[in-house]
Design a protein around this motif. Structure first.
Motif, PDB file in Angstrom:
ATOM      1  N   ARG A  10     -58.824  56.953  96.504  1.00 16.91           N
ATOM      2  CA  ARG A  10     -59.055  57.621  97.795  1.00 16.91           C
ATOM      3  C   ARG A  10     -58.641  56.724  98.966  1.00 16.91           C
ATOM      4  NH1 ARG A  10     -59.160  62.661  99.375  1.00 16.91           N
ATOM      5  NH2 ARG A  10     -60.014  62.703 101.448  1.00 16.91           N
ATOM      6  N   LEU A  11     -58.765  55.414  98.757  1.00 13.20           N
ATOM      7  CA  LEU A  11     -58.453  54.458  99.821  1.00 13.20           C
ATOM      8  C   LEU A  11     -57.015  53.957  99.779  1.00 13.20           C
ATOM      9  CD1 LEU A  11     -61.793  52.464  99.758  1.00 13.20           C
ATOM     10  CD2 LEU A  11     -61.046  54.125 101.464  1.00 13.20           C
ATOM     11  N   GLY A  12     -56.179  54.584  98.947  1.00 12.90           N
ATOM     12  CA  GLY A  12     -54.760  54.228  98.937  1.00 12.90           C
ATOM     13  C   GLY A  12     -54.199  53.896  97.581  1.00 12.90           C
ATOM     14  N   GLY A  13     -55.043  53.789  96.577  1.00 14.85           N
ATOM     15  CA  GLY A  13     -54.558  53.488  95.237  1.00 14.85           C
ATOM     16  C   GLY A  13     -54.557  52.003  94.939  1.00 14.85           C
ATOM     17  N   PRO A  14     -54.512  51.652  93.654  1.00 17.80           N
ATOM     18  CA  PRO A  14     -54.609  50.246  93.255  1.00 17.80           C
ATOM     19  C   PRO A  14     -53.429  49.394  93.720  1.00 17.80           C
ATOM     20  CG  PRO A  14     -54.096  51.622  91.360  1.00 17.80           C
ATOM     21  CD  PRO A  14     -54.393  52.540  92.513  1.00 17.80           C
ATOM     22  N   ASP A  15     -52.275  50.005  93.889  1.00 24.61           N
ATOM     23  CA  ASP A  15     -51.089  49.246  94.288  1.00 24.61           C
ATOM     24  C   ASP A  15     -50.756  49.386  95.768  1.00 24.61           C
ATOM     25  OD1 ASP A  15     -50.738  48.421  91.640  1.00 24.61           O
ATOM     26  OD2 ASP A  15     -49.630  50.249  91.159  1.00 24.61           O
ATOM     27  N   ASN A  16     -51.503  50.197  96.475  1.00 22.85           N
ATOM     28  CA  ASN A  16     -51.204  50.449  97.890  1.00 22.85           C
ATOM     29  C   ASN A  16     -52.367  50.062  98.801  1.00 22.85           C
ATOM     30  OD1 ASN A  16     -48.618  51.517  97.433  1.00 22.85           O
ATOM     31  ND2 ASN A  16     -49.493  53.471  96.858  1.00 22.85           N
ATOM     32  N   GLY A  17     -53.100  49.028  98.425  1.00 24.37           N
ATOM     33  CA  GLY A  17     -54.149  48.527  99.302  1.00 24.37           C
ATOM     34  C   GLY A  17     -55.525  49.094  99.091  1.00 24.37           C
ATOM     35  N   GLY A  18     -55.695  49.987  98.131  1.00 27.48           N
ATOM     36  CA  GLY A  18     -57.003  50.594  97.901  1.00 27.48           C
ATOM     37  C   GLY A  18     -58.067  49.586  97.482  1.00 27.48           C
ATOM     38  N   LYS A  19     -57.689  48.650  96.621  1.00 24.29           N
ATOM     39  CA  LYS A  19     -58.650  47.621  96.192  1.00 24.29           C
ATOM     40  C   LYS A  19     -59.043  46.738  97.368  1.00 24.29           C
ATOM     41  CE  LYS A  19     -57.140  47.131  91.398  1.00 24.29           C
ATOM     42  NZ  LYS A  19     -56.572  46.164  90.426  1.00 24.29           N
ATOM     43  N   ARG A  20     -58.052  46.337  98.139  1.00 23.60           N
ATOM     44  CA  ARG A  20     -58.326  45.480  99.297  1.00 23.60           C
ATOM     45  C   ARG A  20     -59.180  46.220 100.326  1.00 23.60           C
ATOM     46  NH1 ARG A  20     -56.767  40.937  99.236  1.00 23.60           N
ATOM     47  NH2 ARG A  20     -54.922  41.273  97.964  1.00 23.60           N
ATOM     48  N   ALA A  21     -58.906  47.496 100.537  1.00 23.14           N
ATOM     49  CA  ALA A  21     -59.688  48.295 101.483  1.00 23.14           C
ATOM     50  C   ALA A  21     -61.135  48.421 101.013  1.00 23.14           C
ATOM     51  CB  ALA A  21     -59.060  49.679 101.657  1.00 23.14           C
ATOM     52  N   LEU A  22     -61.327  48.610  99.712  1.00 20.44           N
ATOM     53  CA  LEU A  22     -62.685  48.701  99.169  1.00 20.44           C
ATOM     54  C   LEU A  22     -63.394  47.363  99.321  1.00 20.44           C
ATOM     55  CD1 LEU A  22     -64.697  50.578  97.799  1.00 20.44           C
ATOM     56  CD2 LEU A  22     -63.831  49.770  95.603  1.00 20.44           C
ATOM     57  N   ALA A  23     -62.700  46.272  99.046  1.00 24.14           N
ATOM     58  CA  ALA A  23     -63.294  44.942  99.205  1.00 24.14           C
ATOM     59  C   ALA A  23     -63.726  44.720 100.652  1.00 24.14           C
ATOM     60  CB  ALA A  23     -62.298  43.869  98.765  1.00 24.14           C
ATOM     61  N   GLU A  24     -62.885  45.101 101.590  1.00 26.82           N
ATOM     62  CA  GLU A  24     -63.214  44.939 103.008  1.00 26.82           C
ATOM     63  C   GLU A  24     -64.401  45.813 103.405  1.00 26.82           C
ATOM     64  OE1 GLU A  24     -59.671  45.541 105.328  1.00 26.82           O
ATOM     65  OE2 GLU A  24     -58.651  43.848 104.370  1.00 26.82           O
ATOM     66  N   ALA A  25     -64.429  47.040 102.917  1.00 28.05           N
ATOM     67  CA  ALA A  25     -65.529  47.955 103.250  1.00 28.05           C
ATOM     68  C   ALA A  25     -66.872  47.433 102.755  1.00 28.05           C
ATOM     69  CB  ALA A  25     -65.259  49.336 102.667  1.00 28.05           C
ATOM     70  N   CYS A  26     -66.841  46.726 101.620  1.00 29.85           N
ATOM     71  CA  CYS A  26     -68.077  46.212 101.017  1.00 29.85           C
ATOM     72  C   CYS A  26     -68.322  44.743 101.338  1.00 29.85           C
ATOM     73  CB  CYS A  26     -68.029  46.409  99.505  1.00 29.85           C
ATOM     74  SG  CYS A  26     -68.020  48.139  99.013  1.00 29.85           S
ATOM     75  N   ASP A  27     -67.379  44.124 102.053  1.00 28.71           N
ATOM     76  CA  ASP A  27     -67.472  42.706 102.412  1.00 28.71           C
ATOM     77  C   ASP A  27     -67.625  41.832 101.160  1.00 28.71           C
ATOM     78  OD1 ASP A  27     -67.392  40.594 104.216  1.00 28.71           O
ATOM     79  OD2 ASP A  27     -69.575  40.549 104.441  1.00 28.71           O
ATOM     80  N   VAL A  28     -66.744  42.096 100.179  1.00 27.91           N
ATOM     81  CA  VAL A  28     -66.690  41.313  98.943  1.00 27.91           C
ATOM     82  C   VAL A  28     -65.245  40.901  98.701  1.00 27.91           C
ATOM     83  CG1 VAL A  28     -68.692  42.478  97.911  1.00 27.91           C
ATOM     84  CG2 VAL A  28     -66.392  43.354  97.452  1.00 27.91           C
ATOM     85  N   THR A  29     -65.034  40.112  97.668  1.00 31.98           N
ATOM     86  CA  THR A  29     -63.682  39.672  97.340  1.00 31.98           C
ATOM     87  C   THR A  29     -62.928  40.743  96.546  1.00 31.98           C
ATOM     88  OG1 THR A  29     -64.335  38.664  95.249  1.00 31.98           O
ATOM     89  CG2 THR A  29     -64.440  37.260  97.230  1.00 31.98           C
ATOM     90  N   TYR A  30     -61.640  40.597  96.564  1.00 29.48           N
ATOM     91  CA  TYR A  30     -60.757  41.445  95.757  1.00 29.48           C
ATOM     92  C   TYR A  30     -61.140  41.316  94.275  1.00 29.48           C
ATOM     93  CZ  TYR A  30     -56.170  43.199  94.186  1.00 29.48           C
ATOM     94  OH  TYR A  30     -55.151  43.914  93.613  1.00 29.48           O
ATOM     95  N   GLN A  31     -61.493  40.097  93.850  1.00 31.91           N
ATOM     96  CA  GLN A  31     -61.879  39.857  92.461  1.00 31.91           C
ATOM     97  C   GLN A  31     -63.158  40.607  92.095  1.00 31.91           C
ATOM     98  OE1 GLN A  31     -61.020  37.473  94.633  1.00 31.91           O
ATOM     99  NE2 GLN A  31     -59.157  36.590  93.763  1.00 31.91           N
ATOM    100  N   ALA A  32     -64.090  40.692  93.030  1.00 32.90           N
ATOM    101  CA  ALA A  32     -65.323  41.447  92.773  1.00 32.90           C
ATOM    102  C   ALA A  32     -64.989  42.915  92.519  1.00 32.90           C
ATOM    103  CB  ALA A  32     -66.288  41.305  93.947  1.00 32.90           C
ATOM    104  N   VAL A  33     -64.110  43.470  93.319  1.00 35.46           N
ATOM    105  CA  VAL A  33     -63.701  44.864  93.129  1.00 35.46           C
ATOM    106  C   VAL A  33     -63.038  45.038  91.765  1.00 35.46           C
ATOM    107  CG1 VAL A  33     -62.162  46.693  93.973  1.00 35.46           C
ATOM    108  CG2 VAL A  33     -63.550  45.385  95.587  1.00 35.46           C
ATOM    109  N   ASN A  34     -62.222  44.081  91.348  1.00 39.16           N
ATOM    110  CA  ASN A  34     -61.607  44.158  90.020  1.00 39.16           C
ATOM    111  C   ASN A  34     -62.655  44.172  88.919  1.00 39.16           C
ATOM    112  OD1 ASN A  34     -58.845  44.408  90.543  1.00 39.16           O
ATOM    113  ND2 ASN A  34     -58.643  42.223  90.910  1.00 39.16           N
ATOM    114  N   ARG A  35     -63.722  43.391  89.065  1.00 41.32           N
ATOM    115  CA  ARG A  35     -64.810  43.402  88.065  1.00 41.32           C
ATOM    116  C   ARG A  35     -65.495  44.764  88.039  1.00 41.32           C
ATOM    117  NH1 ARG A  35     -65.651  38.142  90.025  1.00 41.32           N
ATOM    118  NH2 ARG A  35     -67.319  38.854  91.395  1.00 41.32           N
ATOM    119  N   TRP A  36     -65.771  45.311  89.222  1.00 39.32           N
ATOM    120  CA  TRP A  36     -66.408  46.625  89.281  1.00 39.32           C
ATOM    121  C   TRP A  36     -65.528  47.675  88.624  1.00 39.32           C
ATOM    122  CZ3 TRP A  36     -67.640  46.954  95.217  1.00 39.32           C
ATOM    123  CH2 TRP A  36     -68.522  45.922  95.583  1.00 39.32           C
ATOM    124  N   LEU A  37     -64.243  47.602  88.890  1.00 40.17           N
ATOM    125  CA  LEU A  37     -63.295  48.561  88.331  1.00 40.17           C
ATOM    126  C   LEU A  37     -63.264  48.463  86.806  1.00 40.17           C
ATOM    127  CD1 LEU A  37     -61.095  50.691  88.719  1.00 40.17           C
ATOM    128  CD2 LEU A  37     -59.465  48.814  89.063  1.00 40.17           C
TER     129      LEU A  37
END
Length: 95
Positions: A10-37
């Protein structure tokens, strides 16, 4: 598709900034989002009330990934992980 993947899409996809956008929204690292995923659910701190990532994700996705569903998926995911740990099965991604 798990709810974390749905939020990323919803935030742009895994290759188009979606992970980074989710990390920013939650104030966590990109790596944290990868673990959640990889797990498909949020960290245990979401259940204890220490964090409010579900609400942040719901806001970031404008309600397309509801906080209640994320909280339910997280509760069920941790219940499965604890049950697997009790029976000696591998519980998935390391925490």
């Amino acid at each position: 598709m798990n709810l974390i993947a749905k939020a990323i899409a919803r935030l742009g996809g895994p290759d188009n900034g979606g992970k980074r956008a989710l990390a920013e929204a939650c104030d966590v690292t990109y790596q944290a989002v990868n673990r959640w995923l990889a797990r498909g659910y949020l960290p245990h701190t979401e259940l204890t009330g220490k964090t409010r990532y579900a609400q942040a994700i719901a806001r970031a996705t404008r309600g397309h990934v509801p906080a209640k569903l994320l909280q339910t998926a997280t509760r069920q995911g941790w219940q499965r992980a604890f049950q697997q740990q009790k029976t000696g099965q591998r519980a998935g991604v390391e925490h």
